[in-house]
Write a protein that holds these residues in place. Structure first.
Motif, PDB file in Angstrom:
ATOM      1  N   ALA A 113     -16.918   2.569 -20.770  1.00 13.41           N
ATOM      2  CA  ALA A 113     -15.512   2.543 -20.284  1.00 13.41           C
ATOM      3  C   ALA A 113     -15.477   1.894 -18.745  1.00 13.41           C
ATOM      4  CB  ALA A 113     -14.828   3.845 -20.508  1.00 13.41           C
ATOM      5  N   VAL A 114     -14.408   1.521 -18.515  1.00 17.99           N
ATOM      6  CA  VAL A 114     -13.851   1.232 -17.096  1.00 17.99           C
ATOM      7  C   VAL A 114     -12.682   2.250 -16.635  1.00 17.99           C
ATOM      8  CG1 VAL A 114     -12.846  -0.423 -15.443  1.00 17.99           C
ATOM      9  CG2 VAL A 114     -14.520  -1.069 -17.051  1.00 17.99           C
ATOM     10  N   VAL A 115     -12.797   3.078 -15.898  1.00 24.40           N
ATOM     11  CA  VAL A 115     -11.996   3.900 -15.401  1.00 24.40           C
ATOM     12  C   VAL A 115     -11.098   3.530 -14.287  1.00 24.40           C
ATOM     13  CG1 VAL A 115     -11.318   6.417 -14.672  1.00 24.40           C
ATOM     14  CG2 VAL A 115     -13.382   5.641 -16.078  1.00 24.40           C
ATOM     15  N   ILE A 116      -9.758   3.498 -14.460  1.00 25.60           N
ATOM     16  CA  ILE A 116      -8.613   2.858 -13.719  1.00 25.60           C
ATOM     17  C   ILE A 116      -7.709   4.070 -13.245  1.00 25.60           C
ATOM     18  CG2 ILE A 116      -9.038   0.541 -14.163  1.00 25.60           C
ATOM     19  CD1 ILE A 116      -6.299   0.859 -15.917  1.00 25.60           C
ATOM     20  N   TYR A 117      -7.139   3.881 -12.114  1.00 24.96           N
ATOM     21  CA  TYR A 117      -6.168   4.885 -11.793  1.00 24.96           C
ATOM     22  C   TYR A 117      -4.527   4.664 -12.632  1.00 24.96           C
ATOM     23  CZ  TYR A 117      -2.553   7.526  -8.753  1.00 24.96           C
ATOM     24  OH  TYR A 117      -1.848   8.250  -8.348  1.00 24.96           O
ATOM     25  N   LYS A 118      -4.534   3.398 -12.686  1.00 24.07           N
ATOM     26  CA  LYS A 118      -3.028   3.284 -13.586  1.00 24.07           C
ATOM     27  C   LYS A 118      -3.185   1.899 -14.162  1.00 24.07           C
ATOM     28  CE  LYS A 118       1.285   3.703 -12.289  1.00 24.07           C
ATOM     29  NZ  LYS A 118       2.524   3.502 -11.592  1.00 24.07           N
ATOM     30  N   LEU A 119      -2.649   1.524 -15.299  1.00 22.88           N
ATOM     31  CA  LEU A 119      -2.825   0.373 -16.092  1.00 22.88           C
ATOM     32  C   LEU A 119      -2.403  -0.797 -15.350  1.00 22.88           C
ATOM     33  CD1 LEU A 119      -3.537  -0.683 -18.829  1.00 22.88           C
ATOM     34  CD2 LEU A 119      -1.193  -0.805 -19.507  1.00 22.88           C
ATOM     35  N   ASP A 120      -1.393  -0.846 -14.468  1.00 20.57           N
ATOM     36  CA  ASP A 120      -0.885  -1.933 -13.387  1.00 20.57           C
ATOM     37  C   ASP A 120      -1.898  -2.355 -12.634  1.00 20.57           C
ATOM     38  OD1 ASP A 120      -0.509  -0.198 -11.485  1.00 20.57           O
ATOM     39  OD2 ASP A 120       1.759  -0.309 -11.593  1.00 20.57           O
ATOM     40  N   ARG A 121      -2.947  -1.705 -12.356  1.00 18.09           N
ATOM     41  CA  ARG A 121      -4.109  -2.127 -11.339  1.00 18.09           C
ATOM     42  C   ARG A 121      -4.963  -3.061 -11.843  1.00 18.09           C
ATOM     43  NH1 ARG A 121      -2.342  -1.600  -7.468  1.00 18.09           N
ATOM     44  NH2 ARG A 121      -0.341  -1.788  -8.725  1.00 18.09           N
ATOM     45  N   ILE A 122      -5.067  -2.919 -13.331  1.00 17.49           N
ATOM     46  CA  ILE A 122      -5.761  -4.310 -13.994  1.00 17.49           C
ATOM     47  C   ILE A 122      -5.107  -5.304 -13.962  1.00 17.49           C
ATOM     48  CG2 ILE A 122      -6.291  -4.770 -16.520  1.00 17.49           C
ATOM     49  CD1 ILE A 122      -8.450  -3.566 -15.212  1.00 17.49           C
ATOM     50  N   GLN A 139       0.815  -0.964  -0.053  1.00 16.87           N
ATOM     51  CA  GLN A 139      -0.012  -0.018   0.112  1.00 16.87           C
ATOM     52  C   GLN A 139       0.970   1.233   0.088  1.00 16.87           C
ATOM     53  OE1 GLN A 139      -2.785  -0.166   3.134  1.00 16.87           O
ATOM     54  NE2 GLN A 139      -4.173  -1.391   2.027  1.00 16.87           N
ATOM     55  N   LYS A 140       2.056   1.207   0.339  1.00 21.61           N
ATOM     56  CA  LYS A 140       2.829   2.399   0.585  1.00 21.61           C
ATOM     57  C   LYS A 140       3.136   2.952  -0.832  1.00 21.61           C
ATOM     58  CE  LYS A 140       6.173   2.730   3.490  1.00 21.61           C
ATOM     59  NZ  LYS A 140       7.733   2.522   4.037  1.00 21.61           N
ATOM     60  N   THR A 141       3.515   1.779  -2.074  1.00 24.95           N
ATOM     61  CA  THR A 141       3.798   2.249  -3.339  1.00 24.95           C
ATOM     62  C   THR A 141       2.321   2.372  -4.004  1.00 24.95           C
ATOM     63  OG1 THR A 141       4.104   0.026  -3.830  1.00 24.95           O
ATOM     64  CG2 THR A 141       6.031   1.357  -3.368  1.00 24.95           C
ATOM     65  N   GLU A 142       1.445   1.544  -3.684  1.00 25.77           N
ATOM     66  CA  GLU A 142       0.196   1.648  -4.563  1.00 25.77           C
ATOM     67  C   GLU A 142      -0.997   2.360  -4.185  1.00 25.77           C
ATOM     68  OE1 GLU A 142      -0.996  -2.577  -4.665  1.00 25.77           O
ATOM     69  OE2 GLU A 142       1.088  -3.401  -5.902  1.00 25.77           O
ATOM     70  N   GLY A 143      -0.718   2.898  -2.678  1.00 24.47           N
ATOM     71  CA  GLY A 143      -2.029   3.746  -2.172  1.00 24.47           C
ATOM     72  C   GLY A 143      -3.101   2.610  -1.942  1.00 24.47           C
ATOM     73  N   THR A 144      -4.177   2.998  -1.219  1.00 25.06           N
ATOM     74  CA  THR A 144      -5.061   2.254  -0.650  1.00 25.06           C
ATOM     75  C   THR A 144      -6.263   2.327  -1.844  1.00 25.06           C
ATOM     76  OG1 THR A 144      -6.141   4.070   0.507  1.00 25.06           O
ATOM     77  CG2 THR A 144      -4.650   2.859   1.958  1.00 25.06           C
ATOM     78  N   ILE A 145      -7.101   1.280  -1.501  1.00 30.66           N
ATOM     79  CA  ILE A 145      -8.446   1.272  -2.545  1.00 30.66           C
ATOM     80  C   ILE A 145      -9.259   2.627  -2.353  1.00 30.66           C
ATOM     81  CG2 ILE A 145     -10.647   0.311  -2.465  1.00 30.66           C
ATOM     82  CD1 ILE A 145      -8.907  -1.498  -4.208  1.00 30.66           C
ATOM     83  N   ASP A 146      -9.015   3.245  -1.265  1.00 29.51           N
ATOM     84  CA  ASP A 146      -9.956   4.606  -1.184  1.00 29.51           C
ATOM     85  C   ASP A 146      -9.351   5.594  -1.730  1.00 29.51           C
ATOM     86  OD1 ASP A 146     -11.939   3.420   0.605  1.00 29.51           O
ATOM     87  OD2 ASP A 146     -10.876   3.859   2.464  1.00 29.51           O
ATOM     88  N   VAL A 147      -7.871   5.604  -1.733  1.00 27.62           N
ATOM     89  CA  VAL A 147      -7.131   6.583  -2.698  1.00 27.62           C
ATOM     90  C   VAL A 147      -7.605   6.485  -4.061  1.00 27.62           C
ATOM     91  CG1 VAL A 147      -4.749   7.371  -3.559  1.00 27.62           C
ATOM     92  CG2 VAL A 147      -5.250   6.896  -1.010  1.00 27.62           C
ATOM     93  N   GLN A 148      -7.511   5.196  -4.721  1.00 25.51           N
ATOM     94  CA  GLN A 148      -7.898   5.048  -6.023  1.00 25.51           C
ATOM     95  C   GLN A 148      -9.336   5.230  -6.336  1.00 25.51           C
ATOM     96  OE1 GLN A 148      -6.449   1.232  -7.541  1.00 25.51           O
ATOM     97  NE2 GLN A 148      -4.866   1.119  -6.024  1.00 25.51           N
ATOM     98  N   ARG A 149     -10.253   4.993  -5.616  1.00 24.67           N
ATOM     99  CA  ARG A 149     -11.617   5.369  -5.400  1.00 24.67           C
ATOM    100  C   ARG A 149     -11.910   6.849  -5.767  1.00 24.67           C
ATOM    101  NH1 ARG A 149     -13.175   2.745  -1.493  1.00 24.67           N
ATOM    102  NH2 ARG A 149     -14.050   0.794  -2.387  1.00 24.67           N
ATOM    103  N   HIS A 150     -11.204   7.643  -4.606  1.00 28.33           N
ATOM    104  CA  HIS A 150     -11.222   9.107  -4.934  1.00 28.33           C
ATOM    105  C   HIS A 150     -10.789   9.652  -6.100  1.00 28.33           C
ATOM    106  CE1 HIS A 150     -10.767  13.298  -3.616  1.00 28.33           C
ATOM    107  NE2 HIS A 150      -9.705  13.163  -4.114  1.00 28.33           N
ATOM    108  N   GLU A 151      -9.617   9.139  -6.583  1.00 28.77           N
ATOM    109  CA  GLU A 151      -9.128   9.696  -7.977  1.00 28.77           C
ATOM    110  C   GLU A 151     -10.050   9.247  -8.942  1.00 28.77           C
ATOM    111  OE1 GLU A 151      -6.413  11.492  -8.473  1.00 28.77           O
ATOM    112  OE2 GLU A 151      -5.665  11.239  -6.490  1.00 28.77           O
TER     113      GLU A 151
END
Length: 256
Positions: free
Chosen positions: A73-82, A15-27
């Motif tokens: 579309a599916v919106v993601i924070y970064k491609l490596d999240r998929i 989570q230090k490098t990827e952030g939490t799910i809540d961070v990605q949800r907010h973005e």
């Protein structure tokens, strides 16, 4: 407004490098609001490797896309999240394409589609993500082997009768350890009890497993055959003696 859904993922311990799910949800919410996209739902997977395709949140996402029409579309924070595996990444994007859905990456715009340059760029990024995952796995494995060589707990499922400490080591669980000692005591009677008989005894006395479930013969057998209860930790071929973790008690046969 264009209908879209969101997806996020974090893997265990990163989570230090990827952030939490809540961070990605907010973005994802902020991006959709800024670009006037109608976000119908957000799906997520926590503590799941990007090298796996079988994920609960991802499965729910595809089920939703198949059941609800009009999603673009599916919106993601970064491609490596998929995915952090190139083959899985391209397979998932192909499945989305067949559903008429594109992928929108907040940090990496214009990656969707089959145009040669876009596809090449996307696959390069997917390959880099896969390489990063391999290095992470290698560092974790080396770290666990080093910890095992020093007699520490290298990870994995916590056996019944133990608990983890703040520094990630194993310690004896006071209440459950007594159950383990009882199991070994029943096996060492003058006339040893069978695994089935011990399981019945524990169930009749309302002694639950770690998951508050029933005991079965195979569960009891696993306890009796696990070397950790004799104070032996094994990982990657390393064997460490840990008398502080031994729960078998005296080897002398005793009657109840």
């Amino acid at each position: 407004m264009t209908n879209v859904v969101g997806y996020g993922r974090v893997s265990t311990g990163n989570q230090k490098t990827e952030g939490t799910i809540d961070v990605q949800r907010h973005e994802v919410h902020a991006y959709c609001a800024e670009h006037e996209l109608h976000l119908l739902k957000f799906f997520g997977d926590e503590g799941v490797s990007g090298g796996l395709e079988d994920r609960a949140g991802l499965s729910q996402l595809f089920e939703f896309l198949e059941d609800v029409s009009g999603i673009k579309a599916v919106v993601i924070y970064k491609l490596d999240r998929i995915a952090r595996d190139l083959l899985i990444q391209e397979h998932l994007l192909k499945k989305l394409s067949l559903l008429g859905v594109e992928i929108v990456s907040i940090k990496e715009p214009d990656l969707a589609g089959d145009e040669p340059v876009r596809k090449f760029t996307r696959q390069i990024m997917g390959g880099v993500a896969e390489l990063e995952k391999a290095y992470i796995t290698m560092r974790l494995t080396d770290g666990r082997k080093n910890k095992a060589r020093k007699g520490g707990y290298a990870g994995g499922g916590v056996p019944f009768g133990y608990m983890t400490t703040q520094d990630g080591d194993l310690a004896v669980h006071p209440e459950r350890a007594e159950v383990v000692r009882l199991i070994f005591k029943l096996r060492r009677r003058r006339v040893p009890m069978s695994y089935n008989a011990i399981a019945d005894y524990l169930n009749e006395n309302l002694i639950p497993t770690a998951q508050a479930a029933r005991w079965y013969a195979r569960t009891v057998k696993n306890v009796c055959e696990n070397a950790i209860y004799r104070g032996k930790l094994t990982y990657g071929g390393n064997i460490s003696l840990r008398p502080d973790l031994a729960l078998t008690g005296s080897r002398q046969r005793t009657a109840l």
